[in-house]
Every structure is written in structure tokens, then in C-alpha cells.
Design a protein around this motif. Structure first.
Motif, mmCIF file in Angstrom:
data_model
loop_
_atom_site.group_PDB
_atom_site.id
_atom_site.type_symbol
_atom_site.label_atom_id
_atom_site.label_comp_id
_atom_site.label_asym_id
_atom_site.label_seq_id
_atom_site.Cartn_x
_atom_site.Cartn_y
_atom_site.Cartn_z
ATOM 1 N N PRO A 76 0.801 -1.230 0.000
ATOM 2 C CA PRO A 76 0.000 0.000 0.000
ATOM 3 C C PRO A 76 0.832 1.277 0.000
ATOM 4 C CG PRO A 76 -0.069 -1.062 2.151
ATOM 5 C CD PRO A 76 0.586 -2.030 1.223
ATOM 6 N N LYS A 77 2.109 1.168 0.342
ATOM 7 C CA LYS A 77 2.970 2.353 0.344
ATOM 8 C C LYS A 77 3.613 2.608 -1.012
ATOM 9 C CE LYS A 77 4.076 1.955 5.266
ATOM 10 N NZ LYS A 77 5.161 1.799 6.262
ATOM 11 N N ALA A 78 3.484 1.689 -1.923
ATOM 12 C CA ALA A 78 4.054 1.868 -3.264
ATOM 13 C C ALA A 78 3.127 2.758 -4.083
ATOM 14 C CB ALA A 78 4.239 0.517 -3.943
ATOM 15 N N ALA A 79 3.678 3.780 -4.707
ATOM 16 C CA ALA A 79 2.868 4.707 -5.496
ATOM 17 C C ALA A 79 2.219 3.978 -6.669
ATOM 18 C CB ALA A 79 3.726 5.854 -6.001
ATOM 19 N N PRO A 80 0.986 4.316 -7.008
ATOM 20 C CA PRO A 80 0.333 3.694 -8.161
ATOM 21 C C PRO A 80 0.895 4.227 -9.472
ATOM 22 C CG PRO A 80 -1.057 5.419 -7.267
ATOM 23 C CD PRO A 80 0.118 5.296 -6.330
ATOM 24 N N SER A 81 0.570 3.545 -10.535
ATOM 25 C CA SER A 81 0.914 4.001 -11.883
ATOM 26 C C SER A 81 -0.176 4.963 -12.338
ATOM 27 C CB SER A 81 1.011 2.810 -12.829
ATOM 28 O OG SER A 81 1.238 3.227 -14.157
ATOM 29 N N ILE A 82 0.221 6.167 -12.739
ATOM 30 C CA ILE A 82 -0.743 7.212 -13.093
ATOM 31 C C ILE A 82 -0.430 7.743 -14.487
ATOM 32 C CG2 ILE A 82 -1.665 9.478 -12.483
ATOM 33 C CD1 ILE A 82 -0.740 8.895 -9.586
ATOM 34 N N VAL A 83 -1.424 7.705 -15.349
ATOM 35 C CA VAL A 83 -1.311 8.258 -16.703
ATOM 36 C C VAL A 83 -2.598 9.018 -16.997
ATOM 37 C CG1 VAL A 83 -1.099 7.759 -19.164
ATOM 38 C CG2 VAL A 83 0.197 6.400 -17.508
ATOM 39 N N PHE A 84 -2.483 10.254 -17.477
ATOM 40 C CA PHE A 84 -3.658 11.052 -17.821
ATOM 41 C C PHE A 84 -4.041 10.944 -19.290
ATOM 42 C CE2 PHE A 84 -2.279 13.114 -13.915
ATOM 43 C CZ PHE A 84 -3.482 13.374 -13.279
ATOM 44 N N ASN A 85 -3.087 10.598 -20.153
ATOM 45 C CA ASN A 85 -3.324 10.599 -21.601
ATOM 46 C C ASN A 85 -3.786 11.973 -22.089
ATOM 47 O OD1 ASN A 85 -2.647 7.896 -22.313
ATOM 48 N ND2 ASN A 85 -4.538 7.215 -21.335
ATOM 49 N N HIS A 86 -3.208 13.021 -21.535
ATOM 50 C CA HIS A 86 -3.566 14.377 -21.948
ATOM 51 C C HIS A 86 -3.395 14.565 -23.452
ATOM 52 C CE1 HIS A 86 -4.322 15.980 -18.043
ATOM 53 N NE2 HIS A 86 -3.077 15.912 -17.612
ATOM 54 N N LEU A 87 -4.307 15.332 -24.047
ATOM 55 C CA LEU A 87 -4.264 15.698 -25.462
ATOM 56 C C LEU A 87 -4.273 14.477 -26.376
ATOM 57 C CD1 LEU A 87 -1.769 18.715 -25.438
ATOM 58 C CD2 LEU A 87 -4.248 18.700 -25.111
#
Length: 534
Positions: A404-415
């Protein structure tokens, strides 16, 4: 493992914009016992009270989560930081203060996506309930709510020139962006009361802190939701070097924000089955929409050197000006630079005459940053920034480890859609027109960015892809709705899990057309009522 010595009726995870409201509203009933758990510290920083202090807070790891995106495919593979509040008050204690509710169209579109009861007419009473508008109560505003709202107090000749130039291009003047009309240009409504930040820490927690039925634990990281079958019964959390459990007799409410709430659901076994299995998490409830539909307003802008002294660079850029600003704030009329967030003026405009509602929100930011991006340049300058109000691009938040302390993978796919690209190109062209229109043009010495690169369409698009960045408006990752990607029903209950709700920006089916914090406050107010009535 140590456990709490007593149970609670409700456990609220996250003491931010929504969670602080939920906890204080529920404890208005003295028989209702609430545990409010916050990963960050108390809201004790001096800089979280003075509006301009946002710049100091954003680089202080004590009060901020500092996640980072994965490389963004349409932004030249760049990764960028995602600062957001880790403190009592959450992002309401550290944000840029602009208080735009969005458009009625936004909320009516939620209803069309299955969020019955969340239309413009349904949500207006909650906006009025939470607000203490400096102009007083009327059909659109509340006059005695916990949250102070007023138009920017720092009104300068340079900001007036921006407003006049916008009007000379055809935009109408607007002095109330949360009233009957949204289109136009005017001084920004800010989440302040007499020039002081009105966070949920100040407006909701502080006045009710001594309630015996409200228990607040800070610097405590919730590591999983405790489930018995498909029923939420509490949470596990770490504080210091100890592990704890707390039990809820009625419900667990997740108000940890659009990046943390879906991650906590996934860590607890609620989310896309294949993703959970791939990361060694037993699947309790296969909900493929958890963590999907991530939205944000990707912003870009033009930057100028100005001959005007009415910028942050001059108003607080040296010891003498800082002293004058301090005297104004603490002993004077409190109408100077210290009362302002980064934006002093905003404008809603339409990129096409055929649009039903405005689709571009423009911000006038009276400062020129230094090379670090956070300090003030020695030159006086300003920025005209903008974003598409309702972007079509969608990303995701996905666990990367069972830890739970490991940061998640985050992608916005902006534009990632042509419409998003075209709207920003329009906004940049309009900003150029503004800078060349009197009286603003009389204050422009030189355009720094994009400069010559922006003279061609190809160069302008390359600049946008190479420089566009987040507006810190993360939303939508556990959305309401009635399709197979919907995580919540219209009462904010997690589908298929008893006694578990999400009350924060994650619940938004689509992002609102403006700075999203007012909508999150509204979700907190309405969510508390839903708990009491369902």
C-alpha cells in the motif's frame, strides 16, 4: 497488531475538502461517533492561511503528496509531478483558491450518465449551503455558510487592463462567475474570507474540533479496507511504527481523493480483476471502472515581460515590497498581493459560436516565475493560461504493487483527442490576440513563451505538447453512473460492497468546467445528507 479500544459509527478516510465536511456534518448528531483519519499532519503552517502562501506549501513535503505521472504519450513522453494536499483540509488548504463551481451543463450531464439527483437544480442548494458569499445571499449564493467566497481583493491597473482588453475582443464583463451567467471576464472568485484562506480545516474542522463524538487521527496511513465478505467493517492503518485497526458499525467513507481512493480500493481487493490478480491482490469484487476515467485540466499559456509594477514580482519580490505587503495585510485594508492566489482574473469563452456552453477557461496570472518554476523572476511579468473546460482525454490510476505504500501508476493521456488539441490551440491564439489588444498591449514589453516558436501552427502545437502541465484537478476515478464502468450508484455507494461509500472527486462522472474544489465541497455536503437519508 493493536486495535482501537472502541468502535465508531462511521470512519472517514481523508480529512480533505470532502472528508472534513462529511465528518463534521455527521457529528452534528451528538449520538453519532465518527473517526476521521488523515495521512498528513495538522494544518499548522502559517503559509496555509495566507492566500499567496500556496507557493510555499507546494514545495513542502510535510504537507504534500508528490506523486509523478508515467511518461505521457502525447506530451512528448514527459513525466510531471502531481502535488496535492496531505494535511487536514487537504487540497483546500494548499490550492490556488479560484472558486468556480463550473457550469449547469456539467451537472445535468452527470444525470444523463446515470447520476440521478446530481443535476444543476439538485446541487445548487448544497452550493448555497456551504457558501458565505461576500455579496450576500440570493437565488444563486449562500450568505452564512462555513466557506468564505469573495472576488479577488487585489485589483490592479494591470488586471484592469487585461479585463478591458478582453472586453475589447468581444467578451462581456462578469462580476459573478457563480451566478446566472458564466461567459465573460472579471475578477476571480476566491475561496477566502476577508483575504484569508477559507479551507475546510478553517471552516469546518476548527470550529467543531472539540466535539466529543469527533475523533481525528493525523499522520496515519490507511493501508486497506477491512472486509467481511463483501461488507466493509473498518480500516487498517499505520501510525508511527504501529499497525492499528478501527471498526465501523455503520459505514466506511473514502474521501482520500481521486488518486488515493481508487488505489485503496484496489489494494483492498475491489477493482479490475485482472489488474488485481497480476499484482497478487485477492479479488473481492471485480469492478473494472475502479481507477479508470482519470481526468484533469491540462493547461498551457503565454508568458510576457511587462512594464507594469503591478505583479507579484514587484509586489512581494524584495524585502521592502514584502514589508509593505505585510503591513497592508496585517494592519491595512487587506487588499494587496498577499490576499491573492496565483490567478486574479478569469475569463470563460467559447472556441466556436455553435457551442452550448463555454469550453475554455482562461486565467490571468500576474507573476513571472524564475528558472525553478516556483520562485519569482527578477523581471516583472505575467502569464495568460488556459485549459479546455471539459476535456475528452481519459487516463487511469492503477496499483503497481500489493504494497500500500508503493505509489500507483498514473497516466492522464492528456491531449489524446483532436478536440482537446484544437481547443487549446484556439485558447493560445486568443491569448495572443489579447496581448495585442489595448490597453493590455501597452503593458507588454516582450512575449517570452512560446515566442517565435508559436508563430506557426506546427510550432505552437509542439510548444503545447512540450510545456503543457497539470492544473491539479484530478477527478473521476470511481465515478457514479449506470453503465459497466460505473463504480458508484447515485447515493455514492460502491456497487456490490455493503457499507462502503466514496465521497470525493473520484465520484465525478465528468470533470466540472473550472477549478474543481467547489464541486468537491458540494459533493461532501450532499454526500453527508445521503448518508443520513439512505
Amino acid at each position: 497488531m493493536t486495535k482501537e479500544t472502541s468502535n465508531y459509527d462511521y470512519i472517514v478516510v481523508g480529512a480533505g475538502s470532502a472528508g472534513a465536511i462529511v465528518a463534521t456534518r455527521l457529528t452534528e448528531d451528538p449520538s453519532t461517533r465518527v473517526l476521521l483519519i488523515e495521512a498528513g499532519p495538522e494544518d499548522s503552517s502559517y503559509w496555509s492561511k495566507v492566500p499567496i502562501g500556496f507557493a510555499k506549501i507546494l514545495i513542502d513535503d510535510r504537507y504534500m503528496w508528490n506523486y509523478e505521472t508515467q511518461p505521457e504519450p502525447e506530451l512528448k513522453g514527459r513525466s510531471f509531478p502531481l502535488p496535492h494536499g496531505k494535511v487536514v483540509g487537504g487540497s483546500s488548504a494548499v490550492n490556488g483558491l479560484v472558486f468556480t463551481r463550473g457550469l449547469p451543463y456539467d451537472y445535468d450531464s452527470w444525470v444523463k450518465m446515470g447520476a440521478k439527483g446530481w443535476g444543476a437544480d439538485d446541487t445548487l442548494p448544497y452550493f448555497r449551503k456551504l457558501e458565505s458569499w461576500a455579496g450576500g445571499s440570493d437565488a444563486f449564493h449562500g450568505g452564512d455558510g462555513p466557506t468564505g467566497v469573495e472576488n479577488a481583493r487585489w485589483q490592479t491597473p494591470l488586471a484592469d487592463a487585461f479585463i478591458a482588453a478582453a472586453m475589447n475582443t468581444g467578451l462581456p464583463r462578469n462580476d459573478d462567475f457563480n451566478g446566472a451567467k458564466r461567459d465573460g471576464v472579471g475578477y476571480a472568485p476566491l475561496d477566502t474570507r476577508r483575504g484569508r484562506r477559507s479551507s475546510t480545516s478553517e471552516a469546518y474542522i476548527k470550529p467543531n474540533r472539540n466535539r466529543t463524538n469527533l475523533h481525528i487521527i493525523t499522520e496515519a496511513l490507511v493501508t486497506r479496507i477491512l472486509l467481511e465478505g463483501r461488507r466493509a467493517v473498518g480500516v487498517a492503518y499505520e501510525r508511527g511504527n504501529q499497525e492499528h485497526e478501527a471498526r465501523a458499525n455503520a459505514e466506511v467513507i473514502l474521501s482520500a481523493g481521486a488518486l488515493h481512493t481508487p488505489h485503496l480500493l484496489q489494494i483492498s481487493g475491489i477493482g479490475p480483476g485482472a489488474l488485481l490478480q497480476a499484482n497478487g491482490v485477492p479479488v473481492i469484487r471485480d469492478l473494472k471502472g475502479v481507477g479508470e476515467n482519470l481526468m484533469d485540466h491540462v493547461q498551457t499559456g503565454r508568458t510576457y515581460i511587462t512594464n507594469s509594477p503591478h505583479t507579484f514580482n514587484r509586489a512581494v519580490g524584495n524585502p521592502v515590497s514584502q514589508l509593505k505587503a505585510g503591513i497592508n495585510y496585517y494592519m491595512g485594508p487587506r487588499n494587496g498581493a498577499l490576499t491573492n492566489g496565483p490567478s486574479s482574473v478569469i475569463a470563460y469563452l467559447r472556441s466556436s459560436d455553435g457551442l452550448e456552453e463555454a469550453d475554455v477557461l482562461m486565467h490571468f496570472l500576474p507573476f513571472l516565475p524564475d528558472d525553478t518554476g516556483w520562485g519569482l523572476n527578477k523581471q516583472s511579468g505575467f502569464r495568460i493560461a488556459m485549459f479546455k473546460s471539459r476535456p475528452e482525454s481519459r487516463g487511469f490510476v492503477r496499483l503497481s504493487s500489493p504494497d500500500p505504500k508503493a505509489a500507483p501508476s498514473i497516466v492522464f493521456n492528456h491531449l489524446s483527442t483532436q478536440s482537446d488539441v484544437d481547443t487549446l490551440l484556439y485558447g493560445m491564439r486568443f491569448a495572443k490576440q489579447m496581448s495585442e489588444t489595448a490597453p493590455l498591449s501597452q503593458h507588454v514589453i516582450k512575449e517570452l513563451d512560446p515566442g517565435q516558436q508559436g508563430e506557426s501552427e506546427e510550432g505552437l502545437l509542439s510548444f503545447i505538447r512540450g510545456n503543457a502541465n497539470t492544473s491539479f484537478h484530478y477527478a473521476g476515478t470511481a465515478r457514479m453512473g449506470d453503465d459497466d464502468l460505473a463504480v458508484l450508484d447515485p447515493s455514492l455507494r460502491v456497487r456490490g460492497i455493503d457499507r462502503l461509500r466514496v465521497i470525493d472527486a473520484s465520484a465525478m462522472p465528468t470533470i466540472t468546467s473550472g477549478n474543481i474544489n467547489p464541486a468537491v465541497l458540494m459533493i461532501g455536503e450532499k454526500g453527508a445528507d445521503l448518508i443520513r437519508s439512505t
